[in-house]
Each structure stands twice: as C-alpha cells, then as structure tokens.
Scaffold this motif. Structure first.
Motif, PDB file in Angstrom:
ATOM      1  N   LEU A 420     -27.394 -46.131 -20.332  1.00 47.51           N
ATOM      2  CA  LEU A 420     -26.208 -45.281 -20.370  1.00 47.51           C
ATOM      3  C   LEU A 420     -26.237 -44.228 -19.273  1.00 47.51           C
ATOM      4  O   LEU A 420     -25.192 -43.893 -18.694  1.00 47.51           O
ATOM      5  CB  LEU A 420     -26.068 -44.623 -21.747  1.00 47.51           C
ATOM      6  CG  LEU A 420     -25.722 -45.598 -22.886  1.00 47.51           C
ATOM      7  CD1 LEU A 420     -25.712 -44.872 -24.224  1.00 47.51           C
ATOM      8  CD2 LEU A 420     -24.370 -46.257 -22.628  1.00 47.51           C
ATOM      9  N   GLN A 421     -27.434 -43.703 -18.985  1.00 50.99           N
ATOM     10  CA  GLN A 421     -27.539 -42.734 -17.891  1.00 50.99           C
ATOM     11  C   GLN A 421     -27.120 -43.383 -16.571  1.00 50.99           C
ATOM     12  O   GLN A 421     -26.401 -42.791 -15.750  1.00 50.99           O
ATOM     13  CB  GLN A 421     -28.970 -42.205 -17.777  1.00 50.99           C
ATOM     14  CG  GLN A 421     -29.165 -41.165 -16.664  1.00 50.99           C
ATOM     15  CD  GLN A 421     -28.471 -39.859 -16.962  1.00 50.99           C
ATOM     16  OE1 GLN A 421     -28.887 -39.129 -17.852  1.00 50.99           O
ATOM     17  NE2 GLN A 421     -27.412 -39.559 -16.221  1.00 50.99           N
ATOM     18  N   THR A 422     -27.558 -44.622 -16.369  1.00 54.65           N
ATOM     19  CA  THR A 422     -27.189 -45.344 -15.145  1.00 54.65           C
ATOM     20  C   THR A 422     -25.687 -45.538 -15.039  1.00 54.65           C
ATOM     21  O   THR A 422     -25.083 -45.310 -13.980  1.00 54.65           O
ATOM     22  CB  THR A 422     -27.896 -46.717 -15.110  1.00 54.65           C
ATOM     23  OG1 THR A 422     -29.303 -46.518 -15.071  1.00 54.65           O
ATOM     24  CG2 THR A 422     -27.460 -47.524 -13.895  1.00 54.65           C
ATOM     25  N   LEU A 445     -18.905 -43.146 -27.502  1.00 56.16           N
ATOM     26  CA  LEU A 445     -19.821 -42.934 -26.381  1.00 56.16           C
ATOM     27  C   LEU A 445     -20.261 -41.474 -26.329  1.00 56.16           C
ATOM     28  O   LEU A 445     -21.431 -41.177 -26.066  1.00 56.16           O
ATOM     29  CB  LEU A 445     -19.153 -43.352 -25.065  1.00 56.16           C
ATOM     30  CG  LEU A 445     -19.993 -43.129 -23.790  1.00 56.16           C
ATOM     31  CD1 LEU A 445     -21.319 -43.863 -23.871  1.00 56.16           C
ATOM     32  CD2 LEU A 445     -19.211 -43.570 -22.551  1.00 56.16           C
ATOM     33  N   HIS A 446     -19.333 -40.564 -26.564  1.00 54.89           N
ATOM     34  CA  HIS A 446     -19.685 -39.145 -26.602  1.00 54.89           C
ATOM     35  C   HIS A 446     -20.797 -38.891 -27.622  1.00 54.89           C
ATOM     36  O   HIS A 446     -21.792 -38.198 -27.341  1.00 54.89           O
ATOM     37  CB  HIS A 446     -18.457 -38.302 -26.951  1.00 54.89           C
ATOM     38  CG  HIS A 446     -17.767 -37.714 -25.756  1.00 54.89           C
ATOM     39  ND1 HIS A 446     -18.377 -36.838 -24.891  1.00 54.89           N
ATOM     40  CD2 HIS A 446     -16.498 -37.884 -25.289  1.00 54.89           C
ATOM     41  CE1 HIS A 446     -17.521 -36.490 -23.940  1.00 54.89           C
ATOM     42  NE2 HIS A 446     -16.367 -37.110 -24.155  1.00 54.89           N
ATOM     43  N   ARG A 447     -20.624 -39.474 -28.811  1.00 53.97           N
ATOM     44  CA  ARG A 447     -21.621 -39.261 -29.877  1.00 53.97           C
ATOM     45  C   ARG A 447     -22.970 -39.878 -29.487  1.00 53.97           C
ATOM     46  O   ARG A 447     -24.027 -39.288 -29.707  1.00 53.97           O
ATOM     47  CB  ARG A 447     -21.127 -39.862 -31.192  1.00 53.97           C
ATOM     48  CG  ARG A 447     -19.948 -39.107 -31.806  1.00 53.97           C
ATOM     49  CD  ARG A 447     -19.701 -39.544 -33.248  1.00 53.97           C
ATOM     50  NE  ARG A 447     -19.339 -40.953 -33.341  1.00 53.97           N
ATOM     51  CZ  ARG A 447     -18.077 -41.404 -33.261  1.00 53.97           C
ATOM     52  NH1 ARG A 447     -17.075 -40.543 -33.088  1.00 53.97           N
ATOM     53  NH2 ARG A 447     -17.824 -42.690 -33.350  1.00 53.97           N
ATOM     54  N   LYS A 448     -22.919 -41.080 -28.913  1.00 55.04           N
ATOM     55  CA  LYS A 448     -24.154 -41.758 -28.528  1.00 55.04           C
ATOM     56  C   LYS A 448     -24.898 -40.958 -27.445  1.00 55.04           C
ATOM     57  O   LYS A 448     -26.117 -40.782 -27.510  1.00 55.04           O
ATOM     58  CB  LYS A 448     -23.845 -43.171 -28.025  1.00 55.04           C
ATOM     59  CG  LYS A 448     -25.032 -43.924 -27.440  1.00 55.04           C
ATOM     60  CD  LYS A 448     -26.163 -44.120 -28.437  1.00 55.04           C
ATOM     61  CE  LYS A 448     -25.865 -45.259 -29.386  1.00 55.04           C
ATOM     62  NZ  LYS A 448     -27.065 -45.550 -30.253  1.00 55.04           N
ATOM     63  N   LEU A 449     -24.169 -40.460 -26.434  1.00 57.79           N
ATOM     64  CA  LEU A 449     -24.797 -39.675 -25.373  1.00 57.79           C
ATOM     65  C   LEU A 449     -25.427 -38.404 -25.929  1.00 57.79           C
ATOM     66  O   LEU A 449     -26.532 -38.013 -25.524  1.00 57.79           O
ATOM     67  CB  LEU A 449     -23.762 -39.317 -24.290  1.00 57.79           C
ATOM     68  CG  LEU A 449     -23.195 -40.489 -23.472  1.00 57.79           C
ATOM     69  CD1 LEU A 449     -22.106 -39.990 -22.525  1.00 57.79           C
ATOM     70  CD2 LEU A 449     -24.284 -41.195 -22.683  1.00 57.79           C
ATOM     71  N   LYS A 450     -24.733 -37.793 -26.872  1.00 61.31           N
ATOM     72  CA  LYS A 450     -25.265 -36.569 -27.476  1.00 61.31           C
ATOM     73  C   LYS A 450     -26.539 -36.863 -28.261  1.00 61.31           C
ATOM     74  O   LYS A 450     -27.525 -36.117 -28.186  1.00 61.31           O
ATOM     75  CB  LYS A 450     -24.211 -35.933 -28.375  1.00 61.31           C
ATOM     76  CG  LYS A 450     -24.624 -34.585 -28.941  1.00 61.31           C
ATOM     77  CD  LYS A 450     -23.495 -33.966 -29.747  1.00 61.31           C
ATOM     78  CE  LYS A 450     -23.907 -32.600 -30.296  1.00 61.31           C
ATOM     79  NZ  LYS A 450     -22.815 -31.974 -31.095  1.00 61.31           N
ATOM     80  N   SER A 451     -26.537 -37.980 -29.008  1.00 61.49           N
ATOM     81  CA  SER A 451     -27.712 -38.331 -29.806  1.00 61.49           C
ATOM     82  C   SER A 451     -28.913 -38.670 -28.934  1.00 61.49           C
ATOM     83  O   SER A 451     -30.058 -38.465 -29.323  1.00 61.49           O
ATOM     84  CB  SER A 451     -27.390 -39.509 -30.729  1.00 61.49           C
ATOM     85  OG  SER A 451     -27.240 -40.708 -29.982  1.00 61.49           O
TER      86      SER A 451
END
Length: 461
Positions: A420-422, A445-451
């Motif tokens: 996801l960072q990539t 996606l917002h929630r996943k990035l935060k987690s």
C-alpha cells in the motif's frame, strides 16, 4: 501577414506595373529607383523579397553590385533579378552572386508571380531548416491530460490568436519554450520566423549586438540581430531576467515603437515582431532589488502564463515516459522499450527537481544503458540511483527474505504495508486514485492505511 516586397527599377512605369500585379495578389510593396534608395529601404525594414533591375541609370551601383551588398548584409533575403538586356552570362553572374532567379523583360505576369511565390517559399523553408538545426532534439508538443496541462492548452488557444506580449513563468526544464513555440504555431504569424535569444547565455557586452545587430566597421563585422531576424514573426526572450539593466532600457523603447538602430549605425530600423518572454526567476523580487526594470516587466507581462513543475502534474508522468521512449526509438532506430510497474512507480514518486527535461534525459539514458533486449522490461533496479534519494524504501528494496522469516500474520501485515505504501507513493499520495487502482473503497483504504500506520503529509483525497 502580407509579405513585404521591395521593387527596384529606374523606370517608374515598370515599378508601378510590378507593384500593381503583386498588390492584386495580396502582397505589400515598396519602391526604389536607385541603389542608394534600395539599401536605405532594406536597412530601414528588411523586406521579404527584393525584385531588382540589373541596369539602373543615375545610380551609384548597378543591379549586380546592389545584389552583392544586399547579400553581404542580409543573406537571408531572396532577390529576383529582372532585365530588358539579359543574356545567359548576366543570368549566370546574378546566380553566382546569390540571386534566386532571373526574369527577362517584358516578363510574363504568371511567371513573375510563380517566381516570387517560389522564392518566398524557398526562403521560408531555409529559415525553418536553420531553426530545426538549432533546436535539434527539441519538443513542440504538450504531452499530458492533467488538469493543469488542459488549462495550459486552453490558455494557448486564447492568446495565440492575439498579438499580445506574453510572459511565461515556470521552473527550469518545465517546458516554457514548448509553450512559446505552440503559441507561435497557432498564431497568425505561424508562417513567419520563430527566433530564440537565450538571455542567460549571452555576454552582457554582446547583448545589444545580438538583439539589434551591428553595422560593419574596421573592428567589427556586420551582423543581423534577432529583432530583425524575427520580423513578421515571434521573438522569444528566454530567461529575460538575466538581461543586463542597460539593455532592458533599450528594449522598453523598442517594444513601444518597434524601431531601433543597429550598433554603430544611425539608420532607424522598423520591425513588426511579437515578443514572448520566459523566466524561471521571481521578477518581482528582482524589481525590488533594482535588478529588473519595472516598466519592462509591465510591458512584457501583458498576458502571464504559469507552467507547473512536474511534481504538480504526476498524472502526466506515464504518458510523458511513453512519449519519450517512442520518440527516442524513432530518432535512433532503436527498438522501443517498456518500463516495469515498479520502475513506473519510482518515476511517479520522485520529486523531479529538473522537471520534464530531467525525465526526458533519464529516459534517453535508460534507452542507451539499460541491459536486455527490446522484449525485456526496464526494471526499477535499472533506474539511476538519483531517483531513489527521496523515494520510500518500499520502491527499491527487496523484502522477500525478510517476509519469509516471519509468521503468516506478520508477513501478511508487512506485505500489505509495503504494497500500500508503494501504491500510495505511485499516485503521489492521492487516496482516490490509489483506491481505484487497487480495487478498494476510498473509506476502506483510509481505515486500512490508518491501521497500518501509513499516514504522512502527502496523503490527499
């Protein structure tokens, strides 16, 4: 713009006849009856073409000598010779001294018009060839579909048809000259010359000669300046912020009345030139520091156009990359290569301090140096090391060995974080575009990035 033709003959009725024929075809004409008057007219405003009689009474020079003088000072001006006493020897002598063609009197009207048309077209093609040689490898296309590029296209369409002066601002390598060339191409002056003067590359003591030209003297050769070369077309003052202050004052007067004198001369030269200026500097700061004239700034900055840096239009990077890959392959005959997903992601994430010019140079380097054949992708590992100075580790480090040493849950979490960072970096931190690419809802996606602890200042919706 109508072509300006100078008709030279000692007989008034011949001048009037030729003038009438040419004006009926839409040309503008001027007349001269002697070599003195001819040279004065050419000095005052360079014509598109000269129709010159060989035999002239009450003149300091005959037609051949006048031809030589015109060719010495203005070799780019085509000359068509006419004579009622012509022979093969006279025609050959005229040709050897630079005449485009020779017409005998009494002349056929259609032949006169055909020769004039061909002479003007030949001069145009030679001028274009010189321009192409000078800018070999240059680009004249605006590549991309981003909002900022579409806005630029609209601005070009609006201003090109006007005669207004334009100031194009933007960082080095962003494509300011491309914008200027497109404005010229879409203007009413497109058939005229496009002349570039790079103010940053001209020594201050030769700047005025470069602009206005010079009259021959014991210590100096005659020179035609860019203001005169651009007559009927467009003059680009590239990096105008580097122009010496003294020259700036003289440019102000030229912009006002389109008249100047050559260095060492006293004859006023009249031109019709559209001026476009570019700068990568903050000219308002230079004005405050008394390094740039405010009156020149206001005269040049009639219509301002800002060109964005490449990192503000990352959406255009894939299309620009494909364009440069194809263009280099066509220019060299080499097979076209393609970039892998990881390589494109690295290009997308890089900040590009050198802008589009830097991207073009990187692609050319890859086409030459990247190992493998035409069927092999250019991988991220083949990219120059300079591209990874500010790119996250996820784009240039192989995590396979680290992942294989972890339990499944931790390995999956590490993979998701790196993946996801990539992708986030690939799309410049734009969450909506990242979500669309990986097939997730934006909120999810917002929630996943935060987690996963992927936040950062570069994330945008």
């Amino acid at each position: 713009m109508a072509h300006d033709i100078l008709i030279v003959d000692d007989e008034e009725d011949i001048r009037a006849l030729i003038s009438g024929i040419l004006e009926d075809e839409g040309y503008k004409t001027r007349q001269a009856k002697s070599s003195q008057q001819t040279l004065s007219e050419v000095a005052a405003r360079r014509p598109t073409l000269v129709v010159l009689d060989i035999w002239m009474e009450n003149s300091d020079h005959d037609g051949i000598e006048t031809l030589k003088l015109i060719q010495r000072e203005h070799p780019e001006v085509p000359v068509v010779m006419i004579s009622g006493h012509g022979n093969i020897e006279t025609a050959l002598e005229a040709s050897r001294n630079g005449a485009y063609d020779f017409i005998e009197k009494p002349f056929n009207t259609e032949r006169l018009l055909l020769v004039v048309e061909r002479a003007i077209e030949d001069a145009r093609l030679r001028r274009e060839n010189r321009e192409l040689t000078m800018r070999a490898g240059g680009d004249v296309e605006l590549v991309g579909k981003s909002t900022s590029i579409n806005t630029l296209r609209q601005a070009i369409d609006r201003v090109a048809r006007t005669g207004s002066r334009i100031m194009i601002s933007g960082p080095a390598g962003s494509g300011k000259e491309v914008i200027a060339r497109l404005i010229h191409r879409h203007s009413a002056r497109s058939e005229g010359p496009f002349v570039v003067l790079n103010c940053a590359n001209i020594a201050p003591d030769t700047m005025e000669e470069s602009l206005f030209g010079a009259v021959a003297s014991a210590t100096r050769e005659a020179r035609t300046g860019v203001m005169e070369l651009a007559h009927g077309g467009t003059l680009l003052l590239d990096e105008v912020g580097d122009m010496p202050l003294e020259t700036q004052g003289k440019i102000v007067r030229v912009l006002q009345d389109q008249t100047f004198e050559r260095v060492g001369g006293s004859v006023p030269v009249s031109v019709d030139v559209r001026v476009i200026a570019t700068t990568s500097r903050n000219l308002e700061e230079k004005i405050a520091a008394q390094e740039f004239r405010q009156d020149l700034y206001y005269r040049l900055n009639v219509v301002p156009i800002d060109v964005p840096p490449l990192h503000h239009r990352r959406d255009d990077i894939p299309e620009l990359t494909e364009y440069f890959l194809l263009r280099y392959a066509e220019a060299t005959g080499m097979p076209k290569r393609h970039l892998s997903g990881e390589a494109m992601a690295a290009l997308h994430a890089y900040e590009w301090p050198g802008n589009v010019r830097q991207l073009k140079n990187i692609i050319e380097r890859l086409m030459i140096m990247a190992p493998g054949g035409s069927n092999d992708l250019i991988s991220g590992k083949m990219l120059p090391s300079e591209l990874f100075s500010d790119v996250p580790e996820s784009l240039n480090f192989d995590k396979t060995s680290e992942i294989m040493a972890l339990p499944l849950r931790e390995a999956r979490e590490l993979f998701e974080r790196e993946y996801l960072q990539t992708q986030v970096d690939r799309f410049g931190g734009n969450i909506s575009k990242t979500a669309s690419f990986i097939g997730m809802e934006r909120s999810a996606l917002h929630r996943k990035l935060k987690s996963l602890g992927i936040n950062g200042d570069r994330l945008t919706d």
